[in-house]
Design an enzyme around this catalytic site. Structure first.
Site, PDB file in Angstrom:
ATOM      1  N   SER A  79     -28.004   3.329  38.505  1.00  0.00           N
ATOM      2  CA  SER A  79     -27.587   3.253  37.106  1.00  0.00           C
ATOM      3  C   SER A  79     -28.399   4.195  36.236  1.00  0.00           C
ATOM      4  CB  SER A  79     -27.729   1.818  36.588  1.00  0.00           C
ATOM      5  OG  SER A  79     -26.775   0.954  37.162  1.00  0.00           O
ATOM      6  N   SER A 173     -22.522   2.838  35.789  1.00  0.00           N
ATOM      7  CA  SER A 173     -23.904   2.526  35.436  1.00  0.00           C
ATOM      8  C   SER A 173     -23.934   1.204  34.682  1.00  0.00           C
ATOM      9  CB  SER A 173     -24.496   3.631  34.547  1.00  0.00           C
ATOM     10  OG  SER A 173     -25.777   3.262  34.067  1.00  0.00           O
ATOM     11  N   LYS A 174     -24.843   0.336  35.088  1.00  0.00           N
ATOM     12  CA  LYS A 174     -25.010  -0.943  34.380  1.00  0.00           C
ATOM     13  C   LYS A 174     -25.929  -0.695  33.179  1.00  0.00           C
ATOM     14  CE  LYS A 174     -25.660  -5.832  35.643  1.00  0.00           C
ATOM     15  NZ  LYS A 174     -24.263  -6.287  35.497  1.00  0.00           N
ATOM     16  N   ALA A 175     -25.395   0.076  32.250  1.00  0.00           N
ATOM     17  CA  ALA A 175     -26.160   0.504  31.077  1.00  0.00           C
ATOM     18  C   ALA A 175     -25.945  -0.457  29.913  1.00  0.00           C
ATOM     19  CB  ALA A 175     -25.747   1.915  30.672  1.00  0.00           C
ATOM     20  N   TYR A 179     -22.182  -2.538  27.540  1.00  0.00           N
ATOM     21  CA  TYR A 179     -21.858  -3.957  27.455  1.00  0.00           C
ATOM     22  C   TYR A 179     -21.444  -4.421  26.061  1.00  0.00           C
ATOM     23  CZ  TYR A 179     -22.555  -4.915  32.291  1.00  0.00           C
ATOM     24  OH  TYR A 179     -22.370  -4.943  33.651  1.00  0.00           O
TER      25      TYR A 179
END
Length: 323
Positions: A79, A173-175, A179
């Protein structure tokens, strides 16, 4: 007038929050939650320039064990790479920090949140001058949507917010910034009396929930949504492998929401949600309108796997107190 009664006197800050985080891995050492502080000028606070993971540790017969630790730590590094963030820690260092934090807090089970973020050295849009920081927090964690949603099946609505596409945001990407999309969808659903949101992509195909991957069952075949445009789902991959082990035919498929209306069963999966049956979508009952038989069986089997009760999948567990 005593100091305690003076108008200018302030109450001493609480040493812990309602989250009961205990000790946090912060800048390479374990510190009490109240000492893990950052500046209000932190770049990530203003621009969403952080990456994170959600991981669970479960209580097993051999003590606490983290589920698929290495895969989660690698995804955190990935990420960061996707958004051009240089990681100050390796996969091995992330694993070490997570296990040490669980040990320090003596957790039997917990939710784990490792985070990388840009600091406060510069406030311009470019993060190039900012240091990358790393922390790990472990939290007590129950059933994500509540026992009722699991027992009866969750109620979903199709959100008016579409899932961001890969040419707009780096969806693999778990950015943190990504979210906001999930927050808007989840808030809309809850404000309208639902448990969770279902997001479509810009073409109208099912993407995922606000934080979960979607599966549906039709005529004995399990269909994981192949068109999820968010990051690689580790729980999704686990459920597929468990289903194959159970002998269930699995065919990844694209779907529109009306195909979910007529499915035999629908359920969603994720680190927080684990396996959660879906009873209805847009007030239309799925199947019998209650948690489906296969969904509940998958949840039961998944929980046995993560608790070390299925030898075939024990290699997915990292025991906190292993020698």
């Amino acid at each position: 007038m005593s100091a305690s009664s003076s108008p200018s006197a302030k109450a001493a800050p609480s040493s812990t929050s309602a989250l009961n985080a205990g000790y946090i891995w912060f800048e390479g050492e374990l510190v009490p939650e109240a000492e893990a502080k950052i500046s209000v000028l932190t770049h990530a606070l203003h621009y969403g320039t952080s990456v994170f993971e959600g991981i669970r540790a479960y209580e097993t017969a051999k003590g606490a064990a983290v589920f698929r630790l290495n895969e989660h730590s690698q995804r955190l590094i990935d990420s960061a790479k996707i958004i051009g963030m240089p990681s100050p820690v390796s996969v091995e260092e992330i694993n070490h920090a997570i296990l040490e934090t669980i040990r320090k807090n003596e957790r039997k089970s917990c939710y784990i949140r490792p985070l990388l973020w840009y600091g406060a050295e510069s406030l311009g849009v470019s993060p190039a001058k900012n240091k990358v920081h790393f922390m790990v927090v472990t939290l007590p964690w129950g059933i994500y949507l509540g026992e009722e949603a699991v027992r009866q099946g969750a109620k979903l609505m199709t959100s008016s917010w579409r899932r961001s596409s890969g040419d707009i945001m780096p969806t693999k990407s778990k950015a943190g910034g990504n979210y906001v999309n999930s927050v808007l969808a989840n808030s809309e659903a809850r404000d309208n009396g639902f448990d969770e949101a279902l997001l479509l992509d810009k073409e109208g195909f099912v993407a995922e929930g606000s934080g979960e991957n979607i599966f549906f069952m039709r005529d004995g075949v399990l269909h994981p949504i192949s068109h999820s445009i968010n990051l690689r789902g580790i729980t999704r991959d686990s459920v597929i492998k468990i289903a194959q082990w159970l002998g269930t035919p699995v065919e990844a498929s694209m779907a529109t929401r009306d195909e979910l209306y007529t499915a035999n069963e629908v359920f969603m999966v994720g680190t927080a949600a684990e396996v959660t049956p879906i009873a209805s979508l847009d007030r239309r009952p799925i199947g019998t309108g209650r948690a489906g038989e296969y969904s509940l069986k998958m949840r039961e089997t998944y929980l046995k796997v993560v608790k070390g009760e299925v030898p075939e999948f024990e290699h997915w567990l990292s025991y906190v107190n292993s020698d």
